[in-house]
Design an enzyme around this catalytic site. Sequence first.
Site, PDB file in Angstrom:
ATOM      1  CB  SER A  97      59.187 -50.106  -3.836  1.00 21.53           C
ATOM      2  OG  SER A  97      57.610 -50.043  -4.478  1.00 21.53           O
ATOM      3  CG  HIS A 145      58.719 -49.011   0.289  1.00 21.75           C
ATOM      4  ND1 HIS A 145      57.360 -47.538   0.291  1.00 21.75           N
ATOM      5  CD2 HIS A 145      59.027 -49.814  -0.985  1.00 21.75           C
ATOM      6  CE1 HIS A 145      56.971 -48.174  -0.035  1.00 21.75           C
ATOM      7  NE2 HIS A 145      57.331 -49.099  -0.865  1.00 21.75           N
TER       8      HIS A 145
END
Length: 392
Positions: free
Chosen positions: A204, A256
Site C-alpha cells: 500500500s 500509506h
Amino acid sequence: MGEKDSETAPIRGKTQQIDSNNNVQPMDLESASLSEQHQSQNRSRGSFYEERGGGVKEFRSWFAWLIPCFVIANVVVFVITMYVNNCPKKSGDCFADFLGRFSFQSTRENPLLGPSSLTLQTMGGLDVKKVVKGDEGWRLLSCNWLHGGVVHLLVNMLTLLFIGIRMEREFGFIRIGLLYLISGFGGSILSALFLRSNISVGASGAVFGLLGGMLSEIFINWTIYSNKVVTIITLVLIVAVNLGLGVLPGVDNFAHIGGFATGFLLGFVLLIRPHFGWVNQINDPGVKTHRYKMYQCILWIISLLLLVAGLIAGLISLFNNVDGNEHCSWCHYLSCVPTSKWSCNREPASCMTTQLGNQLSMTCLRNGKSATYILANTSNSRINSLCVQLCR
C-alpha cells in the site's frame, strides 16, 4: 492525468480544389490545416523531440512491463507464503480445507483470508524489534512484497495495475520503478516509527507513492496540462478517501501516509519535464528558451533536499529506537480512531498458558479472557493461533 495543452498556428488564405465534376471551388486553408494539425497534435509529443534529437524519451510512449512483473512477483510471494504457512499441519483450525497446504488461517484469526502473523514475521514482515535490535533492516523492503491475505492482495494489485501501467507508459520503467520502490521504503520507515508492536505488510505504501507522484507531476509540469484543477481535485479526493479508510482498525495508515509523502516529493525529482514553451519552439527556431522554468528548478531542488533529509532522519530515529508516539501524542489517531464499534488496541496478542496432558488452559493478558482446549498437537504455531483468536 490531465490533458496536455496544444497550440496551433493557423495558416490563413484560400486556395482551390477540384470536385468530382472537375469544377474549381475555393477552399479555406485555415479549416483544412486546423484539421490536419489537430490529428498531428493528438499524436505523442515524442514527434517534436525526435525532430530535435536528444529529448526523445520525454514524451515517447513506453511499453509497460515492469508493473505487471511487480504484480506477478507479489502473487508468487503470496503463494510461497501460504506454502510455508501450511495451516493444516501447524495450526489445524483452517478455512477452505480443500486447498490442503495452501488453506487459510481461520477467519477468526485472519479475516483477510491469509496466513498467520507468525508466518508473515518469518517471511520478512516489518517487525520493529527485529529491525532495530536484530539488525534486520532488510525488512523495511521485504514487507512491501508480503500481504496479509487474498483480499489485501487483490485490492493492492488491482490498484497497482490501474495506476502503475498508465504511469509506466508515460514515464518509463526506470522512473516508475524507482518511484514505487523508494515510496514503499519511505512508508515502511514511518510505519516502524509509530507502529512499534505490530507486524506490518503490504504494498500500500508503494501504491500511495504512485498517487503522490501523479499529484506532484502535475504541479511541476504545470504548463503542459489543461484541466489542471479538475485533475488535482480528483486525485486529492481519491487520496483523501483512501486515507480516511486507513483510520479503521487493522490498517497501517502510517505506511500509506509515509508512502504518499515520499512519492509526492520524489515526483518532483523524477517526473519533471521540459516546459511547454521549450517543447513548442520547434515551430519557431528563432526563439531560444531554457529547458526548464525557474519554478521547476526550485521545486526540484527543494523536494530533493526534503526527501533525502526525511529519509535520513527517519532511519537515524528508527535505529536509535525512537518511538514516534512519545513525540506526537495525537499521531496515533492518524492510523486508527477508536469508536464504540471497535478498539484501536494494537498490542500483540499475549497469553499465559498451562498444559496438563492434552489439555491446554489459556488466558489472554490483554483482555482477561480464558479458555481451555483439548489438543493433540500443541505446536507453537497452534498455540499462537489460539491466543490471537482469544485476544480478539
